[in-house]
Motif scaffolding. Structure first.
Motif, short mmCIF file in Angstrom:
data_model
loop_
_atom_site.label_atom_id
_atom_site.label_comp_id
_atom_site.label_asym_id
_atom_site.label_seq_id
_atom_site.Cartn_x
_atom_site.Cartn_y
_atom_site.Cartn_z
N LEU A 31 110.73 -29.90 107.65
CA LEU A 31 109.34 -29.49 106.75
C LEU A 31 108.62 -28.41 107.91
N HIS A 32 108.23 -27.61 107.24
CA HIS A 32 107.50 -26.65 108.27
C HIS A 32 106.35 -26.30 107.32
N ALA A 33 104.89 -26.38 108.08
CA ALA A 33 103.84 -26.32 107.13
C ALA A 33 103.26 -24.90 107.34
N GLY A 34 103.82 -23.89 107.73
CA GLY A 34 103.54 -22.33 107.72
C GLY A 34 103.08 -21.90 108.99
N ASP A 35 102.68 -20.67 109.06
CA ASP A 35 102.45 -19.91 110.13
C ASP A 35 103.56 -19.60 111.03
N PHE A 36 104.93 -19.15 110.26
CA PHE A 36 105.86 -18.38 111.07
C PHE A 36 105.38 -17.31 111.88
N THR A 73 106.43 -29.58 96.88
CA THR A 73 106.42 -31.04 97.10
C THR A 73 107.84 -31.36 96.97
N VAL A 74 108.28 -32.36 97.85
CA VAL A 74 109.86 -32.77 98.14
C VAL A 74 109.54 -34.30 98.32
N GLU A 75 110.85 -34.80 97.61
CA GLU A 75 111.03 -36.28 97.97
C GLU A 75 112.09 -36.70 99.05
N LEU A 76 111.43 -37.17 100.07
CA LEU A 76 112.22 -37.68 101.28
C LEU A 76 112.41 -39.28 101.41
N ARG A 80 107.20 -39.35 98.31
CA ARG A 80 106.87 -37.86 97.83
C ARG A 80 106.05 -37.41 98.88
N VAL A 81 106.43 -36.06 99.29
CA VAL A 81 105.63 -35.32 100.36
C VAL A 81 105.04 -33.99 99.85
N ALA A 82 103.86 -33.81 100.04
CA ALA A 82 103.33 -32.48 99.46
C ALA A 82 103.17 -31.80 100.85
N VAL A 107 101.35 -32.99 104.19
CA VAL A 107 101.89 -32.43 105.87
C VAL A 107 101.01 -30.93 105.47
N SER A 108 100.22 -30.76 106.52
CA SER A 108 99.62 -29.53 106.59
C SER A 108 99.62 -29.19 108.06
N GLY A 109 98.98 -27.71 108.43
CA GLY A 109 99.04 -27.34 109.58
C GLY A 109 97.73 -26.66 110.12
#
Length: 172
Positions: A31-36, A73-76, A80-82, A107-109
């Motif tokens: 999972l990557h929460a952005g800012d590549f 949103t994904v299921e792991l 449930r992960v947003a 999950v956030s960054g």
């Protein structure tokens, strides 16, 4: 195991080193929460992980924004992960974002500061930045499936565990 990262801020590649590199190599999904920042960084992550679930952040180029959603949103393993880069309004806004999506974990960054906050509805996780920590530890998170949920750790680049936490699969 699932690896969680954010805030790569690279013009050339994934900038993975130490424990974060090991985690991505071992992970069943990332999972990557952005800012590549650049398409080169996103391409490098996609090459490093067959299952990348990512969103774009505020510093991402138009090319990255065209390829990724703002939120997902994904299921792991029954949880449930947003995922989003940020939500104006801090923890309250992130908790509302999670509630809207029926999430157990958000999950956030954006802040580059690793943190875990438990709210009434969900757990808020910021893995920090593995590549540009800005005065914080260079870090990522790892989520390991356990009965009924996920065991989590925030880990420093050298492998030191900075924080442990648990996420119950309440909303699935």
């Amino acid at each position: 195991m699932f690896a969680v990262l954010s805030d790569t801020h690279s013009r050339s590649g994934h900038e993975l080193a130490g424990a974060a590199r090991d985690a991505v190599e071992r992970a069943d999904a990332v999972l990557h929460a952005g800012d590549f920042t650049s398409e080169a960084a996103l391409d490098a992550f996609q090459s490093a992980s067959e299952r990348l679930h990512a969103v774009y952040g505020n510093s991402d180029s138009p090319g990255v924004r065209d390829r990724l959603p703002e939120a997902r949103t994904v299921e792991l393993a029954g949880v449930r992960v947003a995922v989003t880069h940020r939500a104006r309004g801090g923890p309250t806004a992130l908790a509302l974002f999670g509630r809207e999506r029926g999430a157990d974990l958000v999950v956030s960054g954006h802040t580059h500061r690793p943190s875990v906050t438990e709210t009434e509805d969900c757990v808020l996780l910021n893995p920090g930045s593995h590549a540009e920590p800005r005065g914080n530890p260079a870090s990522h998170a790892e989520l390991t499936p356990r009965e009924g949920g996920l065991d989590g750790k925030i880990i420093d680049r050298d492998g030191t565990v900075l924080r442990e936490f648990r996420v119950e699969g309440r909303n699935v």
